[in-house]
Scaffold this active site. Sequence first.
Site, PDB file in Angstrom:
ATOM      1  N   GLY A   9       0.135 -18.952 -68.640  1.00  0.00           N
ATOM      2  CA  GLY A   9       1.194 -19.933 -68.871  1.00  0.00           C
ATOM      3  C   GLY A   9       1.549 -20.644 -67.580  1.00  0.00           C
ATOM      4  O   GLY A   9       0.892 -20.455 -66.556  1.00  0.00           O
ATOM      5  N   ALA A  10       2.597 -21.448 -67.636  1.00  0.00           N
ATOM      6  CA  ALA A  10       3.017 -22.190 -66.453  1.00  0.00           C
ATOM      7  C   ALA A  10       3.541 -21.236 -65.384  1.00  0.00           C
ATOM      8  O   ALA A  10       3.240 -21.373 -64.207  1.00  0.00           O
ATOM      9  CB  ALA A  10       4.087 -23.200 -66.820  1.00  0.00           C
ATOM     10  N   GLU A  11       4.328 -20.249 -65.816  1.00  0.00           N
ATOM     11  CA  GLU A  11       4.986 -19.374 -64.846  1.00  0.00           C
ATOM     12  C   GLU A  11       4.381 -17.989 -64.798  1.00  0.00           C
ATOM     13  O   GLU A  11       4.622 -17.247 -63.865  1.00  0.00           O
ATOM     14  CB  GLU A  11       6.451 -19.166 -65.247  1.00  0.00           C
ATOM     15  N   ILE A  14       0.107 -13.671 -69.625  1.00  0.00           N
ATOM     16  CA  ILE A  14       0.453 -12.764 -70.708  1.00  0.00           C
ATOM     17  C   ILE A  14      -0.732 -11.852 -70.995  1.00  0.00           C
ATOM     18  O   ILE A  14      -1.870 -12.324 -71.146  1.00  0.00           O
ATOM     19  CB  ILE A  14       0.798 -13.531 -72.012  1.00  0.00           C
ATOM     20  N   ASP A 123      12.794 -25.309 -72.773  1.00  0.00           N
ATOM     21  CA  ASP A 123      11.388 -25.714 -72.920  1.00  0.00           C
ATOM     22  C   ASP A 123      10.971 -25.582 -74.385  1.00  0.00           C
ATOM     23  O   ASP A 123      10.039 -24.850 -74.706  1.00  0.00           O
ATOM     24  CB  ASP A 123      10.499 -24.849 -72.012  1.00  0.00           C
TER      25      ASP A 123
END
Lengths: 209, 329
Positions: A9-11, A14, A123
């Site tokens: 993901g962006a941050e 997973i 978001d």
Amino acid sequence: MRPIELSIGAESTIYKVERWGKEFALKWRHKKPYLHPEIDRQLRTARTTRECRMLNFARLNGITTPTIHAVDLTENTIMMDYIKGEQLKQLVPVISSKRLRSLCFDFGRTLAKLHNSNVVHGDPTTSNFIVDSHDDLWVLDFGLAEWNATAEMKGVDLHLVRRVLETTHWDVQEAMLEATLKGYVSTIGDEAEHILSRMEEIRERGRYH
Amino acid sequence: MDLTCLGIEGTAHSFGAAIVSDDGTIHSNIYSMFSPHEGGIHPREASRYHSEIGPELIGKSISTAQIDPSDIDLIAFSRGPGLGPCLRTTATMARTLALTMSIPLVGVNHCVAHIEIGCLESGFHDPVTVYVSGGNTQIIAYAGKRFRTFGETMDIAIGNMLDVLGRSLGMPFPAGPLVEKEALAGSKLQLLPYSVKGMDLSYSGMLTAAQRLWSDGAPLEEVCFSVQETAFGMLAEISERALAHTKKKELLLTGGVARNNRLTEILEGVASRHNVEFHRVSPQLAGDQGAMIAWTGIQQFQSGDSVEIADSHVLPRWRTDEQDITWRA
């Protein structure tokens, strides 16, 4: 079972992990060597903490979110329910328009429930909503969520919804927006008009919008 | 078909003229930037500058390309978005040339041109584009015949933020390169407001806090360093969000602020984390120039998109996603 990488993901990254004979999702906000270490550290810790609190708070307010089973604030990991389902984003192109409308109505209602508890998601893209086999909508990724939401902040949330419809689901954006806002208005109550006009105003603020 | 295009750019402070052919060869790319003695850009002063230097630069682009004016098949001009007076001056030159030479005219979207020139240089087919300049901060990707803006600034553009900051710090215009140079000497981070909303960001709060930091006596290099780390960190985050959301495999950095080495380093890191290819548009093609207008004009013309003189009014608020991308699948 070794952890299986599910997505970047962006941050965070997973993983699917196994514990106590069951499957869980592990969200790891690992270090990003290209950012300033202090900015990186603050973001990772603040967002991990915030996400944990928000996932719980949202569930207390009737929104379906994964349960948290373990948190590590040194490594910035959260172990939570692994939700079997599909991202709303992936379903949009393959389902009937009737089912799409119904899911979008739910999408709007869910967002309104969150807003009614004075939280914004931050978001709210169709990547962050998961549809399970019962057509229930799970909300994920609360890292950018905020408390004490004002009408302005709620307007930004709706603006972001509209933005994702325009960029990602452009061919069905009108139908999706209509159903989503219908669901939203059905639940948000008296504030509806005020927030919707904020959404329009925010859209005009962008440099060339 | 061998097609030679004269591209004219003049949306803001820069004026440029270039000769490009349809195989992607840039035969010349001449540009010049208006810089005010003090303060910011006044649209009327910039447009006067364009009308003064424009004809000479156009002539130079033709002589440098070593072609005869009669070899030019097509005129492309920056139709928008941008400052009204500048756009009108540029459009007037383009129309005059197209009429005099009896060749077709193509109106090009300035933002689209920044992406297309980046694709030409990098060989990318379908990138997530980080377009950063004095007037724009956008994360753009292609979908369904349009370049769509996935994220953007909700207030001021990054280049504008750096220029305004620079003015407070006593730097001349453009301040970006000077802020970058000062930041190299800095190492202590002062925390500044970090504002990201989904794939959008906001710089005005950070700018105000940085100006206050300076007036409170923080050293110059510390202010510059902190601003760069915070502003570029925000940009990295929304780029990552767009990559994760679109699953595209290329990341393109374009626009005048693409010249910043620290920003490039950060986005290289982003690309490597997401396993995507990265390209930073080279300095001579990063800022506003005519080659990008000529190259986009050629592709547009080849797909049947040209404009009649009578319909060629400028579009100061033309959004990136309002241009039909007829030349892409």
